[in-house]
Design a protein around this motif. Structure first.
Motif, short mmCIF file in Angstrom:
data_model
loop_
_atom_site.label_atom_id
_atom_site.label_comp_id
_atom_site.label_asym_id
_atom_site.label_seq_id
_atom_site.Cartn_x
_atom_site.Cartn_y
_atom_site.Cartn_z
N VAL A 143 0.85 -1.20 0.00
CA VAL A 143 0.00 0.00 0.00
C VAL A 143 0.88 1.25 0.00
N ILE B 245 1.07 4.16 -2.93
CA ILE B 245 0.89 5.59 -2.63
C ILE B 245 2.09 6.38 -3.17
N ALA C 156 1.96 6.70 -6.82
CA ALA C 156 0.91 7.64 -7.24
C ALA C 156 1.32 9.10 -7.03
N LEU D 74 -3.44 7.53 6.06
CA LEU D 74 -3.89 7.17 4.71
C LEU D 74 -3.58 5.70 4.42
N LEU E 207 -6.43 2.86 3.57
CA LEU E 207 -6.41 2.10 2.32
C LEU E 207 -6.23 0.61 2.59
N TYR F 101 -9.00 -1.85 1.15
CA TYR F 101 -8.69 -2.63 -0.05
C TYR F 101 -7.90 -3.91 0.20
N THR G 11 -1.44 -3.43 -8.90
CA THR G 11 -0.98 -2.18 -8.27
C THR G 11 -1.39 -0.98 -9.12
N LEU H 273 -4.96 -0.29 -8.18
CA LEU H 273 -5.03 0.32 -6.86
C LEU H 273 -4.53 1.76 -6.89
N ARG H 274 -3.54 2.02 -7.72
CA ARG H 274 -3.04 3.39 -7.83
C ARG H 274 -4.15 4.33 -8.30
N VAL I 292 -6.44 4.93 -5.47
CA VAL I 292 -5.84 5.85 -4.51
C VAL I 292 -6.02 7.29 -4.98
N LYS J 262 -9.56 8.30 -4.66
CA LYS J 262 -9.94 8.42 -3.26
C LYS J 262 -9.41 9.72 -2.66
N VAL J 263 -8.14 10.00 -2.95
CA VAL J 263 -7.52 11.20 -2.41
C VAL J 263 -8.16 12.45 -3.00
#
Length: 403
Positions: free
Chosen positions: A342, A346, A349, A357, A361, A365, A377, A380-381, A384, A387-388
């Motif tokens: 994770v 992050i 990203a 954070l 996450l 997830y 990944t 998920l990026r 992220v 989400k952010v």
């Protein structure tokens, strides 16, 4: 002062039977044109000999042999044939009789097959090989091999005179087939060593191993160590019943352990996966996730402990390097992943790593996933970033994302 060089590695010939033994298994049929595409891909891989099929078995195999014979430029091709003049004549018509065509004459190698399959005596089994070799030579064939079916269950009292008769008639290759996959490596090595002692050094000794007990590669390697010069393989190990020695598995062993074994080959490992993908497209092949080299998970991981090490140095859990086989390393996020991946996502990203954070996450997830599905990944990026962007002060907990 001169430095003494160690012994040069012995080059092992790679004979590919994907288009013959591989294709004759249920569900693996290909058109002649598809066979040609596979043959050209195998030639690019660097295999030495490509078996086109069994020309007398069908018009399709006859046509495939002709197409491949006309198209190969570096690899030689082989046909499999019964010890029968009609088969041999058709093979000559399909592929010619030149040195690039290896005519394989199939010999009956065990009392089991002589009695229950052929209804022949040992003397008759040997005589048909003598007669067939003479007929092949009369047609002008330059390269003829003795392919002994069920050799692994043949006794020395029959195998030795059979092989010696074939060599006396001009066999330049002897193929020792463990047709039923019934031997363990020590047994197969012993058989190969004995055959090696019966034939001249300039006669190629070839291994043909089946995977019925999961030992095709182990037996082939034992055969090499015992003096074999060649291994017959198929892409992804396809073939009768449980299949044959997988080309890619032999290639990875020779790539990483060839120096230790004292052998090498001309296989280009980075060209194997494209050839395999071509094959999958033609025959609808779906391998197990855990298959070596070609499996979906061969270079993928979702376990947090493994990922923690690999993020620091891939060598911690990755001995076989994916790029050498045209593959990519995959870190997948699933319920066995940890916080390290994770944090990695992050960072990738471009978002400042904040432990709150990370925890949010992780809970969203990873920890709360209730199934075995994973996200990449990259996926998920994107989650992220979304989400952010939607929660500038940090994400709130939400449902696990499944794919």
């Amino acid at each position: 002062m001169t430095v003494e060089q160690g012994p040069q590695p012995r080059r092992v010939s790679v004979f590919d039977s994907t288009l013959r033994d591989g294709e004759q298994a249920p569900g693996n049929a290909m058109t002649p044109e598809q066979k040609l595409e596979i043959a050209l891909a195998l030639e690019a891989v660097g295999v030495d000999v490509i078996e086109t099929g069994f020309p007398s078995s069908s018009p399709s195999d006859f046509k495939a042999t002709r197409l491949i014979a006309e198209s190969l430029t570096t690899a030689r091709f082989a046909t499999l044939n019964r010890a029968d003049p009609a088969d041999i004549s058709l093979a000559a018509e399909a592929g010619g009789v030149g040195p690039n065509h290896q005519l394989q004459l199939m010999a009956t190698g065990s009392d089991i097959h002589l009695e229950h399959k052929r209804g022949l005596t040992r003397a008759q089994g040997i005589q048909e090989i003598v007669d067939s070799f003479r007929f092949a030579r009369s047609l002008g064939f330059a390269t003829v091999s003795l392919a002994i079916e069920d050799a692994s269950r043949g006794g020395e009292a029959y195998l030795r005179p059979l092989i010696e008769a074939g060599v006396a008639e001009g066999a330049d290759t002897v193929v020792v087939a463990d047709t039923t996959g019934c031997l363990i490596p020590a047994e197969y090595a012993d058989l190969i060593a004995r055959v090696r002692s019966w034939i001249p050094d300039d006669v190629v000794l070839s291994c043909h191993c089946h995977h019925d007990m999961g030992l095709s590669l182990a037996n082939a390697l034992a055969g090499i160590a015992a003096g074999a010069d060649e291994v017959q393989v198929t892409l992804a190990g396809i073939g009768e019943r449980s299949g044959n020695t997988p080309l890619e598995e032999l290639a990875v062993v020779l790539a990483y352990k060839g120096e230790q074994l004292g052998v090498t080959s001309t296989v280009h490992t980075d060209r194997l996966y494209p050839a395999y993908q071509l094959l999958c497209g033609f025959i609808g092949l779906t391998p197990p996730r855990n298959k070596a080299i070609f499996g979906d998970n061969a270079f993928a991981t979702q376990a947090g402990i493994h990922q923690a090490g690999m993020l620091r140095a891939p060598i911690t859990y990755e001995y076989v390097e994916p790029h050498r086989f045209g593959r990519e390393r995959l870190l997948l996020v699933g319920r066995h992943s940890g916080r390290n991946v994770v944090r990695h996502v992050i960072e990738q990203a471009g978002v400042p790593v904040d432990e709150a954070l990370v925890e949010h996450l992780y809970e969203d997830y990873v920890a709360n996933r209730t199934n075995g599905e994973c996200v990449s990944t990259d996926d998920l990026r994107q989650l992220v970033l979304a989400k952010v962007a939607g929660h500038p002060t940090g994400p709130t907990s939400g449902p696990a994302v499944a794919r």
